[in-house]
Design a protein around this motif. Structure first.
Motif, PDB file in Angstrom:
ATOM      1  N   PHE A   1      68.807  43.841  39.907  1.00  0.00           N
ATOM      2  CA  PHE A   1      69.954  44.406  39.188  1.00  0.00           C
ATOM      3  C   PHE A   1      71.165  43.484  39.286  1.00  0.00           C
ATOM      4  O   PHE A   1      71.854  43.266  38.285  1.00  0.00           O
ATOM      5  CB  PHE A   1      70.311  45.786  39.737  1.00  0.00           C
ATOM      6  N   TYR A   2      71.427  42.943  40.466  1.00  0.00           N
ATOM      7  CA  TYR A   2      72.564  42.036  40.627  1.00  0.00           C
ATOM      8  C   TYR A   2      72.434  40.853  39.668  1.00  0.00           C
ATOM      9  O   TYR A   2      73.417  40.438  39.041  1.00  0.00           O
ATOM     10  CB  TYR A   2      72.653  41.499  42.054  1.00  0.00           C
ATOM     11  N   THR A   3      71.221  40.316  39.563  1.00  0.00           N
ATOM     12  CA  THR A   3      70.999  39.141  38.716  1.00  0.00           C
ATOM     13  C   THR A   3      71.187  39.465  37.238  1.00  0.00           C
ATOM     14  O   THR A   3      71.894  38.749  36.513  1.00  0.00           O
ATOM     15  CB  THR A   3      69.592  38.568  38.941  1.00  0.00           C
ATOM     16  N   VAL A   4      70.567  40.553  36.762  1.00  0.00           N
ATOM     17  CA  VAL A   4      70.676  40.871  35.334  1.00  0.00           C
ATOM     18  C   VAL A   4      72.078  41.363  34.988  1.00  0.00           C
ATOM     19  O   VAL A   4      72.553  41.138  33.869  1.00  0.00           O
ATOM     20  CB  VAL A   4      69.613  41.900  34.894  1.00  0.00           C
ATOM     21  N   PHE A   5      72.753  42.016  35.930  1.00  0.00           N
ATOM     22  CA  PHE A   5      74.122  42.459  35.687  1.00  0.00           C
ATOM     23  C   PHE A   5      75.034  41.249  35.516  1.00  0.00           C
ATOM     24  O   PHE A   5      75.873  41.209  34.620  1.00  0.00           O
ATOM     25  CB  PHE A   5      74.602  43.327  36.850  1.00  0.00           C
TER      26      PHE A   5
ATOM     27  N   TYR B   1      84.715  32.974  40.632  1.00  0.00           N
ATOM     28  CA  TYR B   1      85.861  33.761  41.082  1.00  0.00           C
ATOM     29  C   TYR B   1      85.719  35.241  40.710  1.00  0.00           C
ATOM     30  O   TYR B   1      86.706  35.975  40.708  1.00  0.00           O
ATOM     31  CB  TYR B   1      87.154  33.176  40.494  1.00  0.00           C
ATOM     32  N   VAL B   2      84.499  35.652  40.375  1.00  0.00           N
ATOM     33  CA  VAL B   2      84.211  37.051  40.070  1.00  0.00           C
ATOM     34  C   VAL B   2      83.179  37.560  41.063  1.00  0.00           C
ATOM     35  O   VAL B   2      82.105  36.976  41.192  1.00  0.00           O
ATOM     36  CB  VAL B   2      83.691  37.224  38.621  1.00  0.00           C
ATOM     37  N   ASP B   3      83.496  38.604  41.769  1.00  0.00           N
ATOM     38  CA  ASP B   3      82.580  39.164  42.766  1.00  0.00           C
ATOM     39  C   ASP B   3      81.636  40.139  42.061  1.00  0.00           C
ATOM     40  O   ASP B   3      81.774  41.353  42.166  1.00  0.00           O
ATOM     41  CB  ASP B   3      83.371  39.866  43.869  1.00  0.00           C
ATOM     42  N   TYR B   4      80.662  39.577  41.345  1.00  0.00           N
ATOM     43  CA  TYR B   4      79.787  40.417  40.529  1.00  0.00           C
ATOM     44  C   TYR B   4      78.843  41.268  41.380  1.00  0.00           C
ATOM     45  O   TYR B   4      78.416  42.345  40.951  1.00  0.00           O
ATOM     46  CB  TYR B   4      78.992  39.567  39.526  1.00  0.00           C
ATOM     47  N   ILE B   5      78.508  40.817  42.594  1.00  0.00           N
ATOM     48  CA  ILE B   5      77.631  41.623  43.445  1.00  0.00           C
ATOM     49  C   ILE B   5      78.359  42.881  43.914  1.00  0.00           C
ATOM     50  O   ILE B   5      77.822  43.989  43.845  1.00  0.00           O
ATOM     51  CB  ILE B   5      77.124  40.801  44.646  1.00  0.00           C
ATOM     52  N   TYR B   6      79.595  42.711  44.367  1.00  0.00           N
ATOM     53  CA  TYR B   6      80.388  43.871  44.786  1.00  0.00           C
ATOM     54  C   TYR B   6      80.599  44.813  43.609  1.00  0.00           C
ATOM     55  O   TYR B   6      80.479  46.032  43.745  1.00  0.00           O
ATOM     56  CB  TYR B   6      81.727  43.395  45.339  1.00  0.00           C
TER      57      TYR B   6
ATOM     58  N   VAL C   1      87.170  32.748  49.547  1.00  0.00           N
ATOM     59  CA  VAL C   1      87.963  32.607  48.326  1.00  0.00           C
ATOM     60  C   VAL C   1      88.227  33.997  47.761  1.00  0.00           C
ATOM     61  O   VAL C   1      87.425  34.923  47.948  1.00  0.00           O
ATOM     62  CB  VAL C   1      87.224  31.723  47.293  1.00  0.00           C
ATOM     63  N   TRP C   2      89.363  34.162  47.102  1.00  0.00           N
ATOM     64  CA  TRP C   2      89.667  35.420  46.430  1.00  0.00           C
ATOM     65  C   TRP C   2      88.821  35.551  45.165  1.00  0.00           C
ATOM     66  O   TRP C   2      88.644  34.582  44.428  1.00  0.00           O
ATOM     67  CB  TRP C   2      91.144  35.480  46.061  1.00  0.00           C
ATOM     68  N   LYS C   3      88.301  36.773  44.909  1.00  0.00           N
ATOM     69  CA  LYS C   3      87.498  37.025  43.718  1.00  0.00           C
ATOM     70  C   LYS C   3      87.912  38.343  43.071  1.00  0.00           C
ATOM     71  O   LYS C   3      88.272  39.298  43.752  1.00  0.00           O
ATOM     72  CB  LYS C   3      86.006  37.090  44.067  1.00  0.00           C
ATOM     73  N   ALA C   4      87.830  38.369  41.751  1.00  0.00           N
ATOM     74  CA  ALA C   4      88.106  39.600  41.010  1.00  0.00           C
ATOM     75  C   ALA C   4      86.856  40.461  40.958  1.00  0.00           C
ATOM     76  O   ALA C   4      85.755  39.949  40.779  1.00  0.00           O
ATOM     77  CB  ALA C   4      88.572  39.271  39.592  1.00  0.00           C
ATOM     78  N   TYR C   5      87.021  41.771  41.140  1.00  0.00           N
ATOM     79  CA  TYR C   5      85.876  42.672  41.026  1.00  0.00           C
ATOM     80  C   TYR C   5      86.104  43.770  40.001  1.00  0.00           C
ATOM     81  O   TYR C   5      85.176  44.480  39.619  1.00  0.00           O
ATOM     82  CB  TYR C   5      85.520  43.289  42.382  1.00  0.00           C
ATOM     83  N   ASP C   6      87.335  43.922  39.522  1.00  0.00           N
ATOM     84  CA  ASP C   6      87.607  44.908  38.479  1.00  0.00           C
ATOM     85  C   ASP C   6      88.816  44.452  37.687  1.00  0.00           C
ATOM     86  O   ASP C   6      89.669  43.709  38.190  1.00  0.00           O
ATOM     87  CB  ASP C   6      87.884  46.293  39.085  1.00  0.00           C
ATOM     88  N   LEU C   7      88.855  44.881  36.431  1.00  0.00           N
ATOM     89  CA  LEU C   7      89.988  44.606  35.560  1.00  0.00           C
ATOM     90  C   LEU C   7      90.405  45.900  34.899  1.00  0.00           C
ATOM     91  O   LEU C   7      89.573  46.605  34.315  1.00  0.00           O
ATOM     92  CB  LEU C   7      89.613  43.572  34.497  1.00  0.00           C
ATOM     93  N   VAL C   8      91.680  46.224  34.996  1.00  0.00           N
ATOM     94  CA  VAL C   8      92.221  47.435  34.384  1.00  0.00           C
ATOM     95  C   VAL C   8      93.069  47.010  33.190  1.00  0.00           C
ATOM     96  O   VAL C   8      94.087  46.335  33.355  1.00  0.00           O
ATOM     97  CB  VAL C   8      93.067  48.244  35.387  1.00  0.00           C
ATOM     98  N   VAL C   9      92.621  47.350  31.988  1.00  0.00           N
ATOM     99  CA  VAL C   9      93.308  46.971  30.756  1.00  0.00           C
ATOM    100  C   VAL C   9      94.044  48.188  30.212  1.00  0.00           C
ATOM    101  O   VAL C   9      93.428  49.191  29.843  1.00  0.00           O
ATOM    102  CB  VAL C   9      92.320  46.450  29.696  1.00  0.00           C
ATOM    103  N   GLU C  10      95.370  48.103  30.209  1.00  0.00           N
ATOM    104  CA  GLU C  10      96.194  49.212  29.732  1.00  0.00           C
ATOM    105  C   GLU C  10      95.776  50.525  30.395  1.00  0.00           C
ATOM    106  O   GLU C  10      95.660  51.569  29.742  1.00  0.00           O
ATOM    107  CB  GLU C  10      96.125  49.316  28.207  1.00  0.00           C
TER     108      GLU C  10
END
Length: 220
Positions: free
Chosen positions: A97-101, A71-76, A167-176
């Motif tokens: 890079f996509y793989t190691v990231f 559920y994480v769009d790590y490639i994007y 499916v919906w995926k998260a690509y960023d998280l904004v903490v405070e």
């Protein structure tokens, strides 16, 4: 920084690596509902596997890989992190890079997961009052609550609909108010300037292969 990584790890579990053969994607057209369903399933898995985690911290990688990564769009996210450097890479470099990231994120989250205690932490979910049917990018607001009277941590997920996986995926998280994506973009850009893209890939690969340690030992 310690609070940031704890919040990040706990939150992203609520938010592509091969899954176990028996695993099925949780699907819901509403990203708010999907996020809560994934969170409940993942937090139950953490509690269930607590003995395994205490015996071997590397087991957190298994949980992240099976419960979170689908559920994480790590490639994007990786493309956004590379930014303008993306156009300076070859197709082979981009795939590496996509793989190691992805693997670097797994190790990073696994280390921070050692701070998570399901008996002390809970997540509150805002309902989908502002969600419009047909939207393809939304921000889902949640809060990390810790017992003991500490102020809640605001966690805003940026999510997009993956047409390929449906499916919906998260690509960023904004903490405070602080974006993980923006922070990683600045960090990676600095490493690329110093080491080039191949050197950056190798550095991330080495970090991704490190054993999971209690977070206190990895904190700078």
């Amino acid at each position: 920084m310690k609070q940031w990584l704890l919040a990040l790890s706990v939150a992203l579990v609520t938010a592509v690596m091969p899954m176990a053969a028996s695993a099925e994607l949780i699907r819901d057209d509403n990203p708010y509902v999907l996020l809560e369903k994934v969170a409940n399933k993942t937090l139950a898995r953490i509690a269930q596997d607590r003995d395994l985690i205490e015996a071997d911290l590397n087991h957190t990688r298994v949980i992240i890989r099976e419960e979170m990564l689908p559920y994480v769009d790590y490639i994007y996210a990786a493309k956004r992190v590379l930014g303008r450097n993306l156009t300076q890479t070859t197709e082979e470099q981009r795939q590496q890079f996509y793989t190691v990231f992805r693997d670097y994120l797994i190790t990073t989250y696994a280390g921070a997961f050692t701070q998570y205690d399901e008996s002390k932490h809970t997540i509150e979910f805002n309902r989908a009052g502002r969600f419009e049917e047909g939207s393809r990018m939304v921000v889902v607001n949640t809060r990390l609550i810790e017992q003991g009277g500490r102020p809640p941590v605001r966690l805003d997920f940026k999510m997009r609909y993956d047409n390929t996986d449906e499916v919906w995926k998260a690509y960023d998280l904004v903490v405070e108010g602080v974006s993980l994506l923006n922070s990683k973009q600045a960090e990676i850009a600095s490493v690329i300037r110093a080491n080039g893209i191949d050197g950056t890939i190798q550095l991330l690969r080495e970090k991704a292969q490190e054993a999971v340690k209690p977070y206190e030992e990895t904190e700078n």
